[in-house]
Write a protein that holds these residues in place. Structure first.
Motif, mmCIF file in Angstrom:
data_model
loop_
_atom_site.group_PDB
_atom_site.id
_atom_site.type_symbol
_atom_site.label_atom_id
_atom_site.label_comp_id
_atom_site.label_asym_id
_atom_site.label_seq_id
_atom_site.Cartn_x
_atom_site.Cartn_y
_atom_site.Cartn_z
ATOM 1 N N ASP A 1 0.820 -1.207 0.000
ATOM 2 C CA ASP A 1 0.000 0.000 0.000
ATOM 3 C C ASP A 1 0.861 1.267 0.000
ATOM 4 O OD1 ASP A 1 -2.245 -1.546 0.003
ATOM 5 O OD2 ASP A 1 -2.575 -1.423 2.170
ATOM 6 N N GLU A 2 1.884 1.265 0.856
ATOM 7 C CA GLU A 2 2.712 2.462 0.968
ATOM 8 C C GLU A 2 3.434 2.768 -0.336
ATOM 9 O OE1 GLU A 2 6.279 4.319 3.771
ATOM 10 O OE2 GLU A 2 5.792 2.180 3.859
ATOM 11 N N LEU A 3 4.045 1.750 -0.920
ATOM 12 C CA LEU A 3 4.773 1.971 -2.160
ATOM 13 C C LEU A 3 3.824 2.311 -3.297
ATOM 14 C CD1 LEU A 3 7.408 2.087 -3.653
ATOM 15 C CD2 LEU A 3 7.301 -0.392 -3.975
ATOM 16 N N ALA A 4 2.678 1.663 -3.304
ATOM 17 C CA ALA A 4 1.691 1.969 -4.345
ATOM 18 C C ALA A 4 1.285 3.437 -4.275
ATOM 19 C CB ALA A 4 0.470 1.066 -4.193
ATOM 20 N N THR A 5 1.128 3.947 -3.070
ATOM 21 C CA THR A 5 0.783 5.359 -2.893
ATOM 22 C C THR A 5 1.901 6.261 -3.415
ATOM 23 O OG1 THR A 5 -0.577 4.876 -0.953
ATOM 24 C CG2 THR A 5 0.205 7.138 -1.205
ATOM 25 N N LEU A 6 3.133 5.919 -3.069
ATOM 26 C CA LEU A 6 4.279 6.713 -3.539
ATOM 27 C C LEU A 6 4.376 6.684 -5.060
ATOM 28 C CD1 LEU A 6 6.982 5.674 -0.919
ATOM 29 C CD2 LEU A 6 5.835 7.885 -1.099
ATOM 30 N N ARG A 7 4.120 5.533 -5.637
ATOM 31 C CA ARG A 7 4.202 5.420 -7.102
ATOM 32 C C ARG A 7 3.138 6.279 -7.770
ATOM 33 N NH1 ARG A 7 3.347 -0.488 -8.330
ATOM 34 N NH2 ARG A 7 3.690 0.153 -10.483
ATOM 35 N N GLN B 1 1.770 8.976 -6.524
ATOM 36 C CA GLN B 1 2.168 10.366 -6.339
ATOM 37 C C GLN B 1 3.258 10.759 -7.329
ATOM 38 O OE1 GLN B 1 3.316 10.473 -2.217
ATOM 39 N NE2 GLN B 1 1.202 10.671 -1.472
ATOM 40 N N LEU B 2 4.211 9.865 -7.540
ATOM 41 C CA LEU B 2 5.291 10.164 -8.479
ATOM 42 C C LEU B 2 4.780 10.212 -9.910
ATOM 43 C CD1 LEU B 2 8.301 10.677 -8.829
ATOM 44 C CD2 LEU B 2 8.642 8.214 -9.050
ATOM 45 N N SER B 3 3.813 9.372 -10.207
ATOM 46 C CA SER B 3 3.215 9.398 -11.549
ATOM 47 C C SER B 3 2.542 10.734 -11.813
ATOM 48 C CB SER B 3 2.198 8.256 -11.681
ATOM 49 O OG SER B 3 1.574 8.278 -12.950
ATOM 50 N N ASP B 4 1.929 11.314 -10.777
ATOM 51 C CA ASP B 4 1.275 12.612 -10.917
ATOM 52 C C ASP B 4 2.282 13.761 -10.928
ATOM 53 O OD1 ASP B 4 -1.193 11.374 -10.935
ATOM 54 O OD2 ASP B 4 -1.503 11.600 -8.768
ATOM 55 N N SER B 5 3.424 13.545 -10.246
ATOM 56 C CA SER B 5 4.441 14.603 -10.163
ATOM 57 C C SER B 5 5.829 14.020 -10.443
ATOM 58 C CB SER B 5 4.422 15.251 -8.778
ATOM 59 O OG SER B 5 3.138 15.745 -8.452
ATOM 60 N N PRO B 6 6.098 13.636 -11.700
ATOM 61 C CA PRO B 6 7.363 12.961 -12.023
ATOM 62 C C PRO B 6 8.599 13.825 -11.821
ATOM 63 C CG PRO B 6 6.167 13.539 -14.029
ATOM 64 C CD PRO B 6 5.235 13.798 -12.885
ATOM 65 N N ASP B 7 8.424 15.144 -11.696
ATOM 66 C CA ASP B 7 9.564 16.038 -11.495
ATOM 67 C C ASP B 7 9.774 16.394 -10.023
ATOM 68 O OD1 ASP B 7 10.102 16.163 -14.234
ATOM 69 O OD2 ASP B 7 8.624 17.755 -14.522
ATOM 70 N N ASN B 8 9.075 15.712 -9.140
ATOM 71 C CA ASN B 8 9.233 15.938 -7.705
ATOM 72 C C ASN B 8 10.489 15.187 -7.242
ATOM 73 O OD1 ASN B 8 9.092 15.696 -4.842
ATOM 74 N ND2 ASN B 8 6.878 16.083 -4.907
ATOM 75 N N LEU B 9 11.568 15.914 -7.029
ATOM 76 C CA LEU B 9 12.859 15.298 -6.720
ATOM 77 C C LEU B 9 12.823 14.479 -5.436
ATOM 78 C CD1 LEU B 9 15.879 14.890 -7.199
ATOM 79 C CD2 LEU B 9 16.281 17.093 -6.063
ATOM 80 N N ASP B 10 12.310 15.052 -4.366
ATOM 81 C CA ASP B 10 12.301 14.348 -3.086
ATOM 82 C C ASP B 10 11.500 13.054 -3.175
ATOM 83 O OD1 ASP B 10 13.881 16.268 -1.915
ATOM 84 O OD2 ASP B 10 12.185 17.428 -1.131
#
Length: 259
Positions: A82-88, A90-99
């Motif tokens: 669940d946690e990693l799926a959430t992070l993925r 979020q990253l898909s929505d904001s691929p330029d989010n460095l952190d």
């Protein structure tokens, strides 16, 4: 410095030319690391063994799914947590989010090491895609790029990334340890010692000793390395318990080398 990621002495590209003193039976040691396994090369070795057996391997026909609903591959459970799926997501929505990208890449890197699954290293690299070829990448990206290059046994490329990182952060103890590790794996012991000496010039006792022990072990000072590690263990338990898996693995290797 987060020493929980240290794994000095655990990543050796080959077993016969591992640099341990003659007679120390190093052929079996370096493929038993608790932290990092040679997952990238193992399938190739297995394939070569199979191909060496007459009639044991036949050319397979291309697999064509019978329907769109057919399952082609089952991913590791950790990939769909669940946690990693959430992070993925979020990253898909904001691929330029460095952190966020660094966090996702770091998770994948850890998973790939623990599960001996090189697919995770590809996922980590994909997470860093916007910065992968960036010449002036941030230090946190350089560190991850170096680690991923090392995982693929592209040691020279990893050293390039680490040296870029050290220009930006010359007091980065972890980076100096990793430089020494890679040079040791390459058999460049003198240069590896130089990296440890540069670390010793500003570093504290624990990171400096962690840097030196694997080098002592492969340059004829196994007993000295064992003594150094024995003295270091109580301090690791108190200050850096995350390094204990490496320490225990290294202790086993040293004991094995001593017979």
């Amino acid at each position: 410095m987060p020493f929980s990621m240290l794994r000095a002495g655990g990543n050796v590209a080959g077993s016969r030319n591992c640099g341990w003193p003659q007679g120390s039976r190093c052929e079996m040691i370096d493929n038993r690391s608790m932290i990092t396994k040679l997952h990238a090369t193992s399938p190739v070795i297995v394939a070569l063994v199979l191909l060496s057996l007459p009639g044991s391997v036949r050319a397979a026909e291309p697999f064509i799914p019978q329907s769109d609903s057919e399952v082609l591959e089952v991913l590791p459970k950790s990939l769909i947590s669940d946690e990693l799926a959430t992070l993925r997501r979020q990253l898909s929505d904001s691929p330029d989010n460095l952190d966020l990208a660094v966090k996702v890449a770091g998770r994948y890197l850890t998973m790939g090491s623990l599960e001996s699954d090189p697919r995770f290293f590809g996922y980590a690299r994909a997470a860093l895609r916007p910065w992968w070829n960036l010449e002036n990448a941030p230090p946190k990206v350089l560190r991850l790029r170096a680690k991923l290059e090392e995982k693929e046994h592209r040691y020279d490329a990893a050293l390039v990334e680490l040296r870029k990182l050290l220009k930006l952060e010359p007091a980065n103890s972890q980076a100096w340890i990793e430089v020494s590790n890679i040079l040791r794996v390459q058999g460049k012991y003198e240069e590896a010692w130089e990296a440890c000496e540069k670390l010793a010039a500003f570093g504290e006792e624990i990171p400096t000793t962690v840097c030196e022990i694997p080098l002592q072990a492969v340059t004829g000072s196994v007993s000295e390395a064992s003594l150094s590690l024995t003295r270091l263990l109580p301090k690791l338990r108190q200050q850096f318990p995350g390094v204990l898996p490496w320490a225990h693995a290294m202790q086993s290797k040293l004991a094995y080398a001593q017979g």
